[in-house]
Design a protein around this motif. Structure first.
Motif, PDB file in Angstrom:
ATOM      1  N   UNK A  61      -5.884  45.978   4.545  1.00 43.90           N
ATOM      2  CA  UNK A  61      -7.070  46.683   4.077  1.00 43.90           C
ATOM      3  C   UNK A  61      -7.750  47.311   5.291  1.00 43.90           C
ATOM      4  N   UNK A  62      -8.630  48.277   5.017  1.00 45.73           N
ATOM      5  CA  UNK A  62      -9.320  48.932   6.117  1.00 45.73           C
ATOM      6  C   UNK A  62     -10.149  47.919   6.927  1.00 45.73           C
ATOM      7  N   UNK A  63     -10.912  47.011   6.295  1.00 49.95           N
ATOM      8  CA  UNK A  63     -11.664  46.016   7.071  1.00 49.95           C
ATOM      9  C   UNK A  63     -10.758  45.096   7.907  1.00 49.95           C
ATOM     10  N   UNK A  64      -9.606  44.727   7.356  1.00 50.64           N
ATOM     11  CA  UNK A  64      -8.680  43.882   8.118  1.00 50.64           C
ATOM     12  C   UNK A  64      -8.171  44.623   9.351  1.00 50.64           C
ATOM     13  N   UNK A  65      -7.825  45.889   9.188  1.00 52.71           N
ATOM     14  CA  UNK A  65      -7.360  46.691  10.321  1.00 52.71           C
ATOM     15  C   UNK A  65      -8.485  46.896  11.337  1.00 52.71           C
ATOM     16  N   UNK A  66      -9.702  47.083  10.842  1.00 50.68           N
ATOM     17  CA  UNK A  66     -10.849  47.248  11.752  1.00 50.68           C
ATOM     18  C   UNK A  66     -11.055  46.003  12.600  1.00 50.68           C
ATOM     19  N   UNK A  83      -7.858  53.222  12.829  1.00 55.87           N
ATOM     20  CA  UNK A  83      -7.949  52.114  11.872  1.00 55.87           C
ATOM     21  C   UNK A  83      -7.283  52.504  10.549  1.00 55.87           C
ATOM     22  N   UNK A  84      -7.491  53.736  10.133  1.00 53.90           N
ATOM     23  CA  UNK A  84      -6.858  54.211   8.905  1.00 53.90           C
ATOM     24  C   UNK A  84      -5.338  54.176   9.038  1.00 53.90           C
ATOM     25  N   UNK A  85      -4.816  54.673  10.167  1.00 51.61           N
ATOM     26  CA  UNK A  85      -3.382  54.642  10.403  1.00 51.61           C
ATOM     27  C   UNK A  85      -2.837  53.227  10.456  1.00 51.61           C
ATOM     28  N   UNK A  86      -3.567  52.352  11.119  1.00 52.75           N
ATOM     29  CA  UNK A  86      -3.134  50.958  11.236  1.00 52.75           C
ATOM     30  C   UNK A  86      -3.110  50.288   9.868  1.00 52.75           C
TER      31      UNK A  86
END
Length: 181
Positions: free
Chosen positions: A139-144, A129-132
């Protein structure tokens, strides 16, 4: 030493072979593959150090250009794609999965499930998720949210890794290096 090297190479090959299982690509562009099962097994069977080395060997071979990731992907370009965090997280995920199995004195099946869940799902998702988020500029929540559809399948893989590790421990206890003294 020779036995450890053999297991490390064998489990790196297992991760590669699991990439041959036909992938299912969701709308996010991230494929559902069986390779994370191989990473989980690296840790639960080989233990923290050997498991991380096996997954690290696999990542090094991908970096050298071998098309070992699902869909026949390989080379340095993989490490700037949306899935870069997952690939780079393989060694850490295997290490954590193995560490949990080594340290937790529960039955091998329960410890392997916990290790696969914490390392092979939790740590791998944290890296992925961090890489994405970094590659896609989200943002991290959007990637999650983009990877949330994969969670049920990865929970199933954690259960499968625990079952395989438990079965191997019953049939050949010495082969489960995560519990071999």
């Amino acid at each position: 030493m020779e036995r450890s090297l053999t297991y490390i190479a064998l489990f790196a090959a297992l991760i590669a072979a699991l990439g041959l299982v036909p992938q299912i690509t969701l709308a996010t562009g991230v494929p559902i593959t069986a390779q994370s099962l191989g990473v989980m097994l690296c840790g639960t069977v080989l233990g923290a150090r050997r498991g991380a080395l096996a997954a690290g060997l696999f990542v090094a071979l991908v970096a050298l250009g071998l098309p070992l990731l699902s869909g026949g992907r390989g080379g340095l370009g993989v490490f700037v794609s949306p899935t870069a965090g997952f690939a780079l997280g393989f060694p850490l995920a295997a290490f954590v999965a193995g560490w949990v199995v080594e340290k937790w004195q529960a039955s091998i099946g329960i410890a392997a499930f916990a290790g696969a869940l914490i390392g092979g799902v939790g740590v791998l998702y944290l890296c992925g998720i961090t890489g994405m988020a970094l590659v896609l500029g989200k943002s991290w929540p959007e990637a999650a949210l983009l990877v949330s559809p994969f969670i049920p399948g990865d929970l199933l893989k954690a259960g499968l890794a625990a079952g395989v590790t438990r079965g191997l421990a019953q049939l050949r206890p010495g082969a489960v290096l995560s519990r071999a003294g």
